[in-house]
Motif scaffolding. Sequence first.
Motif, PDB file in Angstrom:
ATOM      1  N   TYR A   1       6.664  78.915  84.237  1.00  0.00           N
ATOM      2  CA  TYR A   1       8.023  79.355  84.541  1.00  0.00           C
ATOM      3  C   TYR A   1       8.552  78.462  85.642  1.00  0.00           C
ATOM      4  N   SER A   2       9.774  77.963  85.504  1.00  0.00           N
ATOM      5  CA  SER A   2      10.339  77.066  86.495  1.00  0.00           C
ATOM      6  C   SER A   2      11.851  77.210  86.550  1.00  0.00           C
ATOM      7  N   ARG A   3      12.467  76.600  87.532  1.00  0.00           N
ATOM      8  CA  ARG A   3      13.923  76.491  87.607  1.00  0.00           C
ATOM      9  C   ARG A   3      14.329  75.108  87.120  1.00  0.00           C
ATOM     10  N   ALA A   4      15.648  74.858  87.054  1.00  0.00           N
ATOM     11  CA  ALA A   4      16.133  73.633  86.423  1.00  0.00           C
ATOM     12  C   ALA A   4      16.751  72.646  87.407  1.00  0.00           C
ATOM     13  N   GLY A   5      16.321  72.674  88.664  1.00  0.00           N
ATOM     14  CA  GLY A   5      16.730  71.634  89.609  1.00  0.00           C
ATOM     15  C   GLY A   5      15.899  70.386  89.380  1.00  0.00           C
ATOM     16  N   GLY A   6      16.061  69.402  90.232  1.00  0.00           N
ATOM     17  CA  GLY A   6      15.334  68.144  90.076  1.00  0.00           C
ATOM     18  C   GLY A   6      13.828  68.322  90.049  1.00  0.00           C
ATOM     19  N   LEU A   7      13.297  69.076  90.990  1.00  0.00           N
ATOM     20  CA  LEU A   7      11.860  69.320  91.040  1.00  0.00           C
ATOM     21  C   LEU A   7      11.386  70.089  89.808  1.00  0.00           C
ATOM     22  N   GLY A   8      12.130  71.108  89.423  1.00  0.00           N
ATOM     23  CA  GLY A   8      11.765  71.911  88.256  1.00  0.00           C
ATOM     24  C   GLY A   8      11.777  71.110  86.964  1.00  0.00           C
ATOM     25  N   LEU A   9      12.756  70.219  86.811  1.00  0.00           N
ATOM     26  CA  LEU A   9      12.820  69.402  85.599  1.00  0.00           C
ATOM     27  C   LEU A   9      11.661  68.423  85.517  1.00  0.00           C
ATOM     28  N   ASN A  10      11.299  67.843  86.655  1.00  0.00           N
ATOM     29  CA  ASN A  10      10.138  66.943  86.653  1.00  0.00           C
ATOM     30  C   ASN A  10       8.857  67.705  86.360  1.00  0.00           C
ATOM     31  N   ALA A  11       8.737  68.905  86.908  1.00  0.00           N
ATOM     32  CA  ALA A  11       7.568  69.744  86.615  1.00  0.00           C
ATOM     33  C   ALA A  11       7.539  70.125  85.140  1.00  0.00           C
TER      34      ALA A  11
ATOM     35  N   PHE B   1      14.502  67.783  78.809  1.00  0.00           N
ATOM     36  CA  PHE B   1      13.171  67.580  79.363  1.00  0.00           C
ATOM     37  C   PHE B   1      12.117  68.348  78.557  1.00  0.00           C
ATOM     38  N   GLU B   2      12.528  68.843  77.392  1.00  0.00           N
ATOM     39  CA  GLU B   2      11.672  69.484  76.397  1.00  0.00           C
ATOM     40  C   GLU B   2      11.152  70.862  76.778  1.00  0.00           C
ATOM     41  N   ALA B   3      11.919  71.597  77.600  1.00  0.00           N
ATOM     42  CA  ALA B   3      11.561  72.998  77.850  1.00  0.00           C
ATOM     43  C   ALA B   3      11.542  73.728  76.517  1.00  0.00           C
ATOM     44  N   ASN B   4      10.542  74.574  76.328  1.00  0.00           N
ATOM     45  CA  ASN B   4      10.459  75.339  75.084  1.00  0.00           C
ATOM     46  C   ASN B   4      11.540  76.402  75.019  1.00  0.00           C
ATOM     47  N   TYR B   5      11.799  77.027  76.160  1.00  0.00           N
ATOM     48  CA  TYR B   5      12.780  78.102  76.227  1.00  0.00           C
ATOM     49  C   TYR B   5      13.597  77.968  77.507  1.00  0.00           C
TER      50      TYR B   5
ATOM     51  N   LEU C   1       6.476  77.430  89.195  1.00  0.00           N
ATOM     52  CA  LEU C   1       6.951  76.549  90.244  1.00  0.00           C
ATOM     53  C   LEU C   1       7.939  77.384  91.040  1.00  0.00           C
ATOM     54  N   ASP C   2       7.488  77.890  92.161  1.00  0.00           N
ATOM     55  CA  ASP C   2       8.288  78.829  92.941  1.00  0.00           C
ATOM     56  C   ASP C   2       9.056  78.094  94.032  1.00  0.00           C
ATOM     57  N   ASN C   3       9.968  77.239  93.624  1.00  0.00           N
ATOM     58  CA  ASN C   3      10.824  76.527  94.569  1.00  0.00           C
ATOM     59  C   ASN C   3      12.192  77.194  94.586  1.00  0.00           C
ATOM     60  N   ILE C   4      12.161  78.503  94.598  1.00  0.00           N
ATOM     61  CA  ILE C   4      13.348  79.317  94.392  1.00  0.00           C
ATOM     62  C   ILE C   4      13.713  80.006  95.697  1.00  0.00           C
ATOM     63  N   LYS C   5      14.972  79.926  96.078  1.00  0.00           N
ATOM     64  CA  LYS C   5      15.390  80.536  97.332  1.00  0.00           C
ATOM     65  C   LYS C   5      15.718  82.018  97.233  1.00  0.00           C
ATOM     66  N   PRO C   6      16.511  82.467  96.264  1.00  0.00           N
ATOM     67  CA  PRO C   6      16.875  83.889  96.252  1.00  0.00           C
ATOM     68  C   PRO C   6      15.654  84.796  96.097  1.00  0.00           C
ATOM     69  N   ALA C   7      15.619  85.836  96.905  1.00  0.00           N
ATOM     70  CA  ALA C   7      14.473  86.751  96.902  1.00  0.00           C
ATOM     71  C   ALA C   7      14.237  87.380  95.545  1.00  0.00           C
ATOM     72  N   LEU C   8      15.293  87.699  94.801  1.00  0.00           N
ATOM     73  CA  LEU C   8      15.130  88.324  93.488  1.00  0.00           C
ATOM     74  C   LEU C   8      14.348  87.411  92.565  1.00  0.00           C
ATOM     75  N   ASP C   9      14.628  86.108  92.607  1.00  0.00           N
ATOM     76  CA  ASP C   9      13.935  85.179  91.734  1.00  0.00           C
ATOM     77  C   ASP C   9      12.488  84.981  92.160  1.00  0.00           C
ATOM     78  N   ARG C  10      12.202  85.009  93.463  1.00  0.00           N
ATOM     79  CA  ARG C  10      10.813  84.933  93.916  1.00  0.00           C
ATOM     80  C   ARG C  10      10.046  86.138  93.403  1.00  0.00           C
ATOM     81  N   SER C  11      10.704  87.284  93.399  1.00  0.00           N
ATOM     82  CA  SER C  11      10.073  88.492  92.861  1.00  0.00           C
ATOM     83  C   SER C  11       9.776  88.314  91.377  1.00  0.00           C
ATOM     84  N   LEU C  12      10.691  87.701  90.651  1.00  0.00           N
ATOM     85  CA  LEU C  12      10.488  87.460  89.224  1.00  0.00           C
ATOM     86  C   LEU C  12       9.289  86.550  89.014  1.00  0.00           C
ATOM     87  N   ALA C  13       9.197  85.487  89.805  1.00  0.00           N
ATOM     88  CA  ALA C  13       8.063  84.557  89.671  1.00  0.00           C
ATOM     89  C   ALA C  13       6.752  85.309  89.891  1.00  0.00           C
TER      90      ALA C  13
END
Length: 93
Positions: free
Chosen positions: A4-14, A41-45, A75-87
């Motif tokens: 599970y990742s986000r779609a910023g620069g770091l997330g796309l490279n991951a 970047f070939e994310a499945n979903y 890849l928990d490079n996420i700032k909002p607390a709700l998203d960290r909880s999701l990770a």
Amino acid sequence: MYCYSRAGGLGLNATALAKEGGTTVIVIDGVEDRLQQAKKFEANYTINLNDYETLEDRTKAIYDLTDGVDAEFTLDNIKPALDRSLAREVTRG
């Protein structure tokens, strides 16, 4: 194996690295252009955060894609607390 990742620069490279290793990648973000990039970047979903209001809704969306299987890693490079909880919610261990 799921990631599970986000779609910023770091997330796309991951995403690219995880795909190269044979991992099924789920990218979640609230910016549609970034989600479109993730597909390149070939994310499945991809999951648009704006389509799911609560942590429970977002967790269900991920588990619907994985048949209830937790992610091996996030890849928990996420700032909002709700998203960290999701990770934390969808990651094994």
